[in-house]
Motif scaffolding. Structure first.
Motif, short mmCIF file in Angstrom:
data_model
loop_
_atom_site.label_atom_id
_atom_site.label_comp_id
_atom_site.label_asym_id
_atom_site.label_seq_id
_atom_site.Cartn_x
_atom_site.Cartn_y
_atom_site.Cartn_z
N GLY A 10 0.88 -1.28 -0.02
CA GLY A 10 0.00 -0.14 0.03
C GLY A 10 0.49 1.27 -0.05
N VAL A 113 -1.55 2.91 5.27
CA VAL A 113 -1.72 1.77 4.21
C VAL A 113 -3.04 0.96 4.61
CG1 VAL A 113 0.93 1.48 3.72
CG2 VAL A 113 -0.34 -0.34 5.33
N ARG A 116 -5.73 3.04 2.70
CA ARG A 116 -5.52 3.13 1.23
C ARG A 116 -6.01 1.64 0.67
NH1 ARG A 116 0.51 5.18 -0.02
NH2 ARG A 116 0.31 7.55 0.63
N ILE A 117 -5.44 0.68 1.38
CA ILE A 117 -5.57 -0.85 0.92
C ILE A 117 -7.14 -1.20 1.01
CG2 ILE A 117 -5.06 -3.27 0.77
CD1 ILE A 117 -2.37 -2.33 1.11
N ARG A 120 -8.85 0.00 -1.99
CA ARG A 120 -8.05 -0.26 -3.25
C ARG A 120 -9.11 -1.19 -4.33
NH1 ARG A 120 -2.23 -2.64 -3.49
NH2 ARG A 120 -3.29 -4.16 -2.26
N ASP A 153 -6.76 -8.26 0.25
CA ASP A 153 -7.00 -6.96 0.87
C ASP A 153 -7.92 -6.67 2.11
OD1 ASP A 153 -4.97 -6.03 -0.61
OD2 ASP A 153 -6.15 -5.04 -2.15
#
Ligand code: AP5
Length: 206
Positions: A10, A113, A116-117, A120, A153
Motif C-alpha cells: 500500500g 496503508v 489505502r488498501i 483499493r 486486501d
C-alpha cells in the motif's frame, strides 16, 4: 538501468511504477502481478502461491527467484522491480543476475496503508489500480474491465503483511544503503508529487 521499489503493502509501489515505467524506458516487473496472473491461469505455481498470498505470507524464495530469472532471460530491457526483492536471499540472487542502479524506498505507516488498501480496486482485465477515494465506478477507465477487491486486501491480512514487511523486507534498506543506492521518499503525500519526485531521481541516475 535497473531500479527497485521497496516499501510496505500500500505504499504506492505499483501505482508509481505504472505511472513512470514508459517515460523511464523500462519494463515493469511486479512479482505480485506475476503471481496473480499464475493464479488466474490456474497453474501449479499459481495454486501454490494462492495459499501463501491469502494468508499474507511470502511465497518461498526458490519459487520467486526461479520465476524472476525466467522473466529476465526473456528481456534485454532495464527493469523497474516492484515487490522484488523482498528478502535478503532474493536480493543476493538478484545481485548475481542484474546490476541495480537505484532503490526507491517508499516509507509510510500501517494506518495509512490500511486505509489505502481497504479502498483499493483492481481491474480484472488489465490490472490497473484504483481507489474508491478518487474513483467510484465499477469498470476500468482504460479497458472497461470489471473492478474487483484482492482476496488479500482485508484489514487483518494487511496488518499481517505489514508485519512480514518489517521483519523480512525492511532489512533490505540497510542492505542497499551499504551499497549507496537508497533514495528515501515519504510516501504519505500526494501521489502526483511523489511521481514527480521519483521521476527526478530516475533522471539523476540515468
Ligand atoms: P504485491 O502484489 O507485491 O503486494 P504488496 O507488496 O503487498 O503491495 P501492494 O500491491 O499491496 O501495494 P503497493 O505498494 O503496490 O500499493 P498500490 O500502488 O497498489 O504482493 C502480494 C503478495 O504476493 C505478497 O503478500 C506475497 O504473498 C506475494 N509476493 C509478491 N512478491 C513476492 C516476493 N518477491 N517474495 C515473496 N512473496 C511475494 O497502492 C495501494 C492503494 O493506495 C491504491 O488504491 C492506490 O490508488 C492508493 N495510493 C497509492 N499511492 C497513494 C498516495 N500517495 N496517496 C493516496 N493513495 C495512494
Amino acid at each position: 538501468m535497473n531500479l527497485i521499489f521497496l516499501g510496505p503493502p500500500g505504499a504506492g509501489k505499483g501505482t508509481i511504477a505504472a505511472r513512470l515505467v514508459a517515460s523511464a524506458g523500462l519494463e515493469h516487473l511486479s512479482t505480485g502481478d506475476m503471481l496473480r496472473e499464475e493464479m488466474k491461469q490456474g497453474t501449479e505455481l499459481g495454486k501454490l502461491a494462492k495459499q501463501y498470498i491469502e494468508e499474507g505470507k511470502l511465497v518461498p524464495d526458490s519459487v520467486i527467484i526461479g520465476m524472476v530469472k525466467e522473466r529476465l532471460a526473456k528481456t534485454e530491457a532495464g527493469i523497474m522491480f516492484d515487490g522484488f526483492p523482498r528478502t535478503v536471499a532474493q536480493a543476493e540472487a538478484l545481485d548475481e543476475i542484474a546490476k541495480i542502479d537505484a532503490v526507491i524506498d517508499l516509507e509510510t505507516t500501517v494506518d495509512v496503508v490500511v486505509e489505502r488498501i481497504c479502498g483499493r480496486r483492481l481491474c480484472k482485465q488489465c490490472g490497473a489500480v484504483y481507489n474508491v477515494k478518487w474513483y467510484s465506478g465499477s469498470t476500468c477507465e482504460k479497458c472497461g474491465g470489471e473492478l474487483y477487491i484482492r482476496a488479500d486486501d482485508t484489514e487483518e491480512t494487511i496488518r499481517k503483511r505489514f508485519d512480514v514487511y518489517l521483519k523480512e523486507t525492511a532489512p533490505l534498506v540497510d542492505y542497499y544503503d551499504a551499497k549507496g543506492l537508497v533514495h528515501r521518499i515519504d510516501a504519505t503525500g500526494d501521489v502526483n508529487e511523489k511521481v514527480e519526485e521519483i521521476a527526478a531521481i530516475i533522471e539523476s541516475v540515468k
